[in-house]
Scaffold this motif. Sequence first.
Motif, mmCIF file in Angstrom:
data_model
loop_
_atom_site.group_PDB
_atom_site.id
_atom_site.type_symbol
_atom_site.label_atom_id
_atom_site.label_comp_id
_atom_site.label_asym_id
_atom_site.label_seq_id
_atom_site.Cartn_x
_atom_site.Cartn_y
_atom_site.Cartn_z
ATOM 1 N N LEU A 7 0.815 -1.213 0.000
ATOM 2 C CA LEU A 7 0.000 0.000 0.000
ATOM 3 C C LEU A 7 0.852 1.269 0.000
ATOM 4 O O LEU A 7 0.483 2.278 -0.578
ATOM 5 N N CYS A 8 1.986 1.220 0.650
ATOM 6 C CA CYS A 8 2.864 2.387 0.760
ATOM 7 C C CYS A 8 3.660 2.582 -0.540
ATOM 8 O O CYS A 8 4.333 1.648 -0.996
ATOM 9 N N PRO A 9 3.604 3.773 -1.139
ATOM 10 C CA PRO A 9 4.351 4.020 -2.382
ATOM 11 C C PRO A 9 5.859 3.801 -2.246
ATOM 12 O O PRO A 9 6.506 3.348 -3.203
ATOM 13 N N VAL A 10 6.433 4.102 -1.094
ATOM 14 C CA VAL A 10 7.871 3.870 -0.894
ATOM 15 C C VAL A 10 8.147 2.368 -0.958
ATOM 16 O O VAL A 10 9.122 1.931 -1.582
ATOM 17 N N GLU A 11 7.280 1.575 -0.347
ATOM 18 C CA GLU A 11 7.443 0.119 -0.395
ATOM 19 C C GLU A 11 7.309 -0.411 -1.818
ATOM 20 O O GLU A 11 8.017 -1.339 -2.201
ATOM 21 N N VAL A 12 6.398 0.178 -2.606
ATOM 22 C CA VAL A 12 6.245 -0.239 -3.996
ATOM 23 C C VAL A 12 7.551 -0.012 -4.755
ATOM 24 O O VAL A 12 8.035 -0.889 -5.461
ATOM 25 N N THR A 13 8.131 1.178 -4.578
ATOM 26 C CA THR A 13 9.392 1.494 -5.252
ATOM 27 C C THR A 13 10.482 0.525 -4.833
ATOM 28 O O THR A 13 11.218 -0.004 -5.679
ATOM 29 N N LEU A 14 10.587 0.275 -3.526
ATOM 30 C CA LEU A 14 11.606 -0.662 -3.043
ATOM 31 C C LEU A 14 11.342 -2.080 -3.540
ATOM 32 O O LEU A 14 12.273 -2.820 -3.850
ATOM 33 N N PHE A 15 10.077 -2.463 -3.635
ATOM 34 C CA PHE A 15 9.717 -3.782 -4.157
ATOM 35 C C PHE A 15 10.221 -3.939 -5.594
ATOM 36 O O PHE A 15 10.732 -4.982 -5.983
ATOM 37 N N LEU A 16 10.098 -2.861 -6.383
ATOM 38 C CA LEU A 16 10.462 -2.929 -7.800
ATOM 39 C C LEU A 16 11.948 -2.732 -8.068
ATOM 40 O O LEU A 16 12.499 -3.356 -8.972
ATOM 41 N N ILE A 17 12.609 -1.857 -7.301
ATOM 42 C CA ILE A 17 14.018 -1.565 -7.608
ATOM 43 C C ILE A 17 14.914 -1.583 -6.375
ATOM 44 O O ILE A 17 16.048 -1.131 -6.433
ATOM 45 N N GLY A 18 14.423 -2.112 -5.269
ATOM 46 C CA GLY A 18 15.166 -2.052 -4.017
ATOM 47 C C GLY A 18 16.284 -3.062 -3.889
ATOM 48 O O GLY A 18 16.712 -3.382 -2.799
ATOM 49 N N ASP A 19 16.764 -3.542 -4.973
ATOM 50 C CA ASP A 19 17.849 -4.513 -5.002
ATOM 51 C C ASP A 19 19.073 -3.828 -5.605
ATOM 52 O O ASP A 19 18.957 -3.074 -6.564
ATOM 53 N N LYS A 20 20.215 -4.079 -5.040
ATOM 54 C CA LYS A 20 21.459 -3.465 -5.514
ATOM 55 C C LYS A 20 21.639 -3.628 -7.026
ATOM 56 O O LYS A 20 21.973 -2.682 -7.728
ATOM 57 N N TRP A 21 21.382 -4.817 -7.510
ATOM 58 C CA TRP A 21 21.628 -5.091 -8.925
ATOM 59 C C TRP A 21 20.632 -4.361 -9.813
ATOM 60 O O TRP A 21 20.984 -3.882 -10.883
ATOM 61 N N LYS A 22 19.377 -4.266 -9.389
ATOM 62 C CA LYS A 22 18.364 -3.598 -10.210
ATOM 63 C C LYS A 22 18.694 -2.123 -10.384
ATOM 64 O O LYS A 22 18.541 -1.574 -11.476
ATOM 65 N N VAL A 23 19.132 -1.485 -9.335
ATOM 66 C CA VAL A 23 19.494 -0.076 -9.430
ATOM 67 C C VAL A 23 20.673 0.096 -10.388
ATOM 68 O O VAL A 23 20.693 1.021 -11.207
ATOM 69 N N LEU A 24 21.631 -0.810 -10.334
ATOM 70 C CA LEU A 24 22.788 -0.717 -11.237
ATOM 71 C C LEU A 24 22.397 -1.023 -12.683
ATOM 72 O O LEU A 24 22.941 -0.431 -13.619
ATOM 73 N N ILE A 25 21.441 -1.913 -12.873
ATOM 74 C CA ILE A 25 20.932 -2.198 -14.222
ATOM 75 C C ILE A 25 20.283 -0.934 -14.785
ATOM 76 O O ILE A 25 20.543 -0.541 -15.926
ATOM 77 N N ILE A 26 19.456 -0.284 -13.980
ATOM 78 C CA ILE A 26 18.805 0.949 -14.421
ATOM 79 C C ILE A 26 19.860 2.010 -14.722
ATOM 80 O O ILE A 26 19.793 2.686 -15.747
#
Length: 106
Positions: A7-26
């Motif tokens: 429900l929390c938008p911050v949690e949604v963002t972390l769910f989608l990109i909250g992984d070290k590798w995902k942020v580096l991929i982006i």
Amino acid sequence: MKKKLPLCPVEVTLFLIGDKWKVLIIRDLINGTKRFGELKKSIGSVTQKVLTSNLREMEKHGLVLRKVYAEVPPRVEYSLSEKGLSLRPVLDSLYKWGEKYQKTSL
């Protein structure tokens, strides 16, 4: 079964990109399309299995586009979707914060 988003938008963002590798991929795709090998090389210590898994997840969530060319050997390219590109301000903020932290922590 489709997983419900938090429900929390911050949690949604972390769910989608909250992984070290995902942020580096982006980070690496924000400036354009790359092949798998280019991503693996630029990210560094990520394993092929972990990179593949993260790219598949990001594709499933509509952040990454995967294009396969019918060639021998097959060529696959990855790029950010419009949704993925919309994360640019988030990455810019992370960059600025990290840069400021580096300067004040030395």
